[in-house]
Design an enzyme around this catalytic site. Structure first.
Site, PDB file in Angstrom:
ATOM      1  N   LYS A  44       0.739  -1.325  -0.124  1.00  0.00           N
ATOM      2  CA  LYS A  44      -0.265   0.084  -0.076  1.00  0.00           C
ATOM      3  C   LYS A  44       0.729   1.291   0.159  1.00  0.00           C
ATOM      4  O   LYS A  44       0.420   2.336  -0.419  1.00  0.00           O
ATOM      5  CB  LYS A  44      -0.996  -0.131   1.225  1.00  0.00           C
ATOM      6  N   SER A 295       0.761  -9.780  -0.552  1.00  0.00           N
ATOM      7  CA  SER A 295       0.567  -8.267  -0.362  1.00  0.00           C
ATOM      8  C   SER A 295       0.948  -7.578   0.956  1.00  0.00           C
ATOM      9  O   SER A 295       1.359  -6.381   0.933  1.00  0.00           O
ATOM     10  CB  SER A 295      -0.981  -7.947  -0.680  1.00  0.00           C
TER      11      SER A 295
END
Length: 319
Positions: A44, A295
């Site tokens: 992110k 992720s």
């Protein structure tokens, strides 16, 4: 790519790691993109940093406000601190403490509210209207998507022979960026999106399997526990993603434990979802070079007993 140049000095170029364990388990050549080793512990920071870098001086001067299930919050906090602007983040009440403390540690103020991202998002929007701060959406924003796209650019630079990518889906920012970039660089590559079966808004929308707007989401993959897909991201997914599948809680938990036990790497639920997708479907296609995006790795360690329990569902014994 402009975003990649912009981020070279900001984010880590994470390893693309091979795994004999997963090669043998799946019958494919598996490459793990270790975004759990990224700054702030998740991909992110890429999208958040690029978005913050793109803000005008006027927008930056107002400070920034965001809503996040956890990892976007840390990315925004780091990017805002680097540019010297204030950041306020709204997060769901059930956000793992590790993510809350890390976000505050990076200098942002945190407000906990609501069951899921959607409630935090609504609260953040109300506050943004009141304060005039600049809102940074975690996924439904083209500049955020462009930042996330650098994951795919790096993967194909590190291993140009990749044929199939597995990517987790929450709101869709990561897979939108990854799919767009991957298809530009290698049009015949296959992109598979993976959602938790407990938070399948994109899957439901694409295949008309259920409600697109969910009333409740409760999954070990809290980073992708989103009740409603993005508008911009959904259009991108329709155009560039080849298939979206769902995985069950025990499959996500098993992938988390395998990564911890065999690869000695800690990955959160959302981070293990794409690997769970490969493990579920590996027998359905001929041997390929498969890239899997891990992720994020921001897991609250107090949840490990729950992960172990979920990974071993009780078998029904018939007398």
């Amino acid at each position: 790519m402009d975003a990649q140049e912009q981020l070279q000095e900001v984010v880590h170029r994470t390893p693309l790691q091979t795994s004999k364990t997963f090669d043998e388990r799946t019958g494919h050549h598996v490459y793990l993109k270790m975004e759990n080793q990224q700054k702030t512990g998740a991909f992110k920071v890429r999208g958040a940093s690029y978005k913050v870098a793109c803000l005008t001086e006027e927008e930056a001067a107002c400070g920034v406000i965001a809503a996040s299930a956890g990892n976007h919050a840390q990315g925004v906090a780091v990017a805002a601190a680097k540019r010297g602007i204030t950041a306020k983040i709204f997060m769901p009440e059930g956000t793992p403490q590790a993510k809350v403390e890390a976000t505050e540690g990076y200098g942002a103020s945190v407000v906990l509210t609501g069951e899921s991202f959607q409630e935090a998002y609504q609260a953040a929007r109300v506050e943004q209207e009141r304060s005039g701060a600049t809102f940074l959406h975690p996924f439904d924003d083209y500049e955020v998507m462009a930042g996330q796209a650098t994951v795919a650019v790096e993967m194909l630079q590190q291993q140009p022979d990749l044929e199939r990518l597995f990517v987790p889906i929450g709101g869709g920012g990561l897979i939108s960026g990854v799919a767009f970039a991957a298809k530009q660089l290698k049009p015949d590559i296959t992109v598979i999106g993976v959602q938790s079966a407990k938070a399948p808004s994109t899957y439901n929308a694409l295949y008309k399997k259920g409600p697109e707007k969910l009333t409740s989401v409760s999954t070990i993959a809290d980073g992708i526990a989103v009740k409603e897909h993005g508008r911009l991201t959904y259009t991108c997914i329709q155009k560039y993603v080849d298939q979206v599948i769902t995985v069950e809680e025990h499959e996500i938990a098993q992938a988390m434990l395998l990564l911890l036990e065999r690869e000695k790497t800690l990955v959160e639920g959302a981070g293990a979802t794409a690997l769970a997708g490969l493990l579920q479907t590996c027998h359905t296609f001929e041997q390929q070079q498969c890239g899997v995006v891990l992720s994020g790795g921001n897991m609250d360690l107090s949840r490990l007993p729950l992960v172990r329990k979920l990974a071993n569902p009780k078998k029904v014994v018939i007398a």
